[in-house]
Design a protein around this motif. Structure first.
Motif, PDB file in Angstrom:
ATOM      1  N   VAL A 175     -12.947 -51.198  74.111  1.00  0.00           N
ATOM      2  CA  VAL A 175     -12.585 -50.595  75.188  1.00  0.00           C
ATOM      3  C   VAL A 175     -11.153 -51.027  74.649  1.00  0.00           C
ATOM      4  N   ILE A 176     -10.258 -49.837  74.960  1.00  0.00           N
ATOM      5  CA  ILE A 176      -8.552 -50.234  74.788  1.00  0.00           C
ATOM      6  C   ILE A 176      -7.880 -50.258  76.407  1.00  0.00           C
ATOM      7  N   TYR A 177      -8.119 -51.544  76.634  1.00  0.00           N
ATOM      8  CA  TYR A 177      -7.941 -51.865  78.267  1.00  0.00           C
ATOM      9  C   TYR A 177      -6.420 -51.388  78.514  1.00  0.00           C
ATOM     10  N   PRO A 178      -6.114 -51.637  79.843  1.00  0.00           N
ATOM     11  CA  PRO A 178      -4.518 -51.061  80.446  1.00  0.00           C
ATOM     12  C   PRO A 178      -3.430 -51.897  79.770  1.00  0.00           C
ATOM     13  N   TYR A 194      -3.942 -55.904  80.503  1.00  0.00           N
ATOM     14  CA  TYR A 194      -5.086 -56.538  81.486  1.00  0.00           C
ATOM     15  C   TYR A 194      -5.937 -55.799  82.603  1.00  0.00           C
ATOM     16  N   ASP A 195      -6.654 -55.920  83.614  1.00  0.00           N
ATOM     17  CA  ASP A 195      -7.216 -55.368  84.259  1.00  0.00           C
ATOM     18  C   ASP A 195      -8.847 -56.003  82.761  1.00  0.00           C
ATOM     19  N   PHE A 196      -8.905 -56.461  82.603  1.00  0.00           N
ATOM     20  CA  PHE A 196      -9.932 -57.225  81.464  1.00  0.00           C
ATOM     21  C   PHE A 196     -11.380 -58.206  82.189  1.00  0.00           C
ATOM     22  N   PRO A 197     -12.201 -57.897  81.953  1.00  0.00           N
ATOM     23  CA  PRO A 197     -13.341 -58.830  82.687  1.00  0.00           C
ATOM     24  C   PRO A 197     -13.635 -60.034  81.624  1.00  0.00           C
TER      25      PRO A 197
END
Length: 299
Positions: A175-178, A194-197
């Motif tokens: 996944v390419i995160y924003p 950002y917005d990764f777990p």
């Protein structure tokens, strides 16, 4: 009872002589360490070449300030954070991009046919910033997700002088995160993911001895912090590679061409054969410096 998760453990070097170990580490964690790839003589030659590149003796660098013969190498070098495409200036850097030990490891994690599209020479003297969390594949998109970096330590890379930090396994979902702009003074002007777990508590520092190489997947989240040492540099040479069998949509397609056909051809074949050799090779990018927040960021 509260269960406290174990603290992240610093990675150790991969024994590349054992079959499957390199491949397993790369697949599971998203990275592998190749220890002592470059000899002391090779390192000394690259460090001397760094001074020549920074002085502009090997060619023009976009954005660089002209140097004076009265300035010492130290005064000149510490102006720089990072120079992009030094392999276009130096045959030694180009040869290092094709280093047999690095290419051997690349063919084991990518495949028999490998091309390179970028090199970066990091200097990072004391006080210079790091780079926020990011994924290389967000900047260099490959059709088959084969992007791989070889980060070569020219000096010992330590927590104090700004080594890389990684989030092990963050490549697996593909996944390419924003990403977003930021104003964190610890980092250069590059956007942050950002917005990764994962959190910073999951991060592991990758300290390397000079001459060792960190091989890592293009989807792996990684960052670096400023060089907080009292003196000295954290010099490194980072090269990016991918499968030669994949197209590279790194630039907008030509007029009349679909994005699915876009193929950036400013590349260097380092192993095997290039199935798209009939397209030829173009010189599309020029050596340039990376802004380091000195004077702000040009947004």
């Amino acid at each position: 009872m509260t269960v406290v998760p174990p603290a992240p453990v610093a990675p150790s070097a991969t024994d590349v002589t054992t079959p499957g170990v390199l491949e397993e580490s790369y697949e599971q964690d998203g990275f592998a360490i190749l220890k002592d790839v470059l000899s002391r003589a090779e390192l000394d030659a690259l460090l001397a070449e760094t001074a020549r590149i920074c002085r502009g003796e090997l060619g023009e660098i976009d954005g660089a300030v002209a140097t004076s013969p009265d300035e010492t190498d130290d005064e000149v070098i510490r102006r720089f954070l990072c120079i992009h495409y030094p392999h276009k200036l130096s045959s030694l850097v180009l040869d290092t991009m094709r280093h047999p030990a690095i290419v051997d490891a690349l063919t084991r994690v990518i495949g028999p046919n490998v091309k390179a599209m970028q090199s970066m020479l990091f200097v990072k003297a004391e006080g210079k910033p790091g780079q926020a969390w990011h994924q290389d594949e967000m900047f260099i998109p490959t059709r088959d997700r084969s992007l791989t970096a070889a980060w070569i330590a020219l000096d010992d890379a330590t927590v104090e002088n700004g080594c890389l930090w990684v989030l092990p396994g963050s490549h697996r979902d593909g996944v390419i995160y924003p990403n977003r702009e930021h104003d964190d003074p610890r980092y250069d002007c590059t956007v942050e993911s950002y917005d990764f777990p994962w959190s910073d508590d999951d991060a592991i520092p990758v300290e390397l001895t000079a001459g060792s190489v960190l091989l890592f997947n293009g989807y792996l989240l990684h960052k670096s912090l400023p060089n907080t040492g009292r003196h000295g540099y954290r010099r490194a040479l980072a090269n990016h590679y991918m499968s030669a069998e994949s197209l590279l949509p790194w630039a907008l397609p030509y007029e009349g061409q679909s994005m699915a056909q876009a193929d950036f051809r400013d590349v260097v074949l380092v192993a095997g054969r290039d199935p798209y050799a009939y397209k030829g090779v173009e010189q599309l990018r020029r050596p340039r410096i990376r802004p380091d927040r000195d004077g702000g960021c040009d947004r």
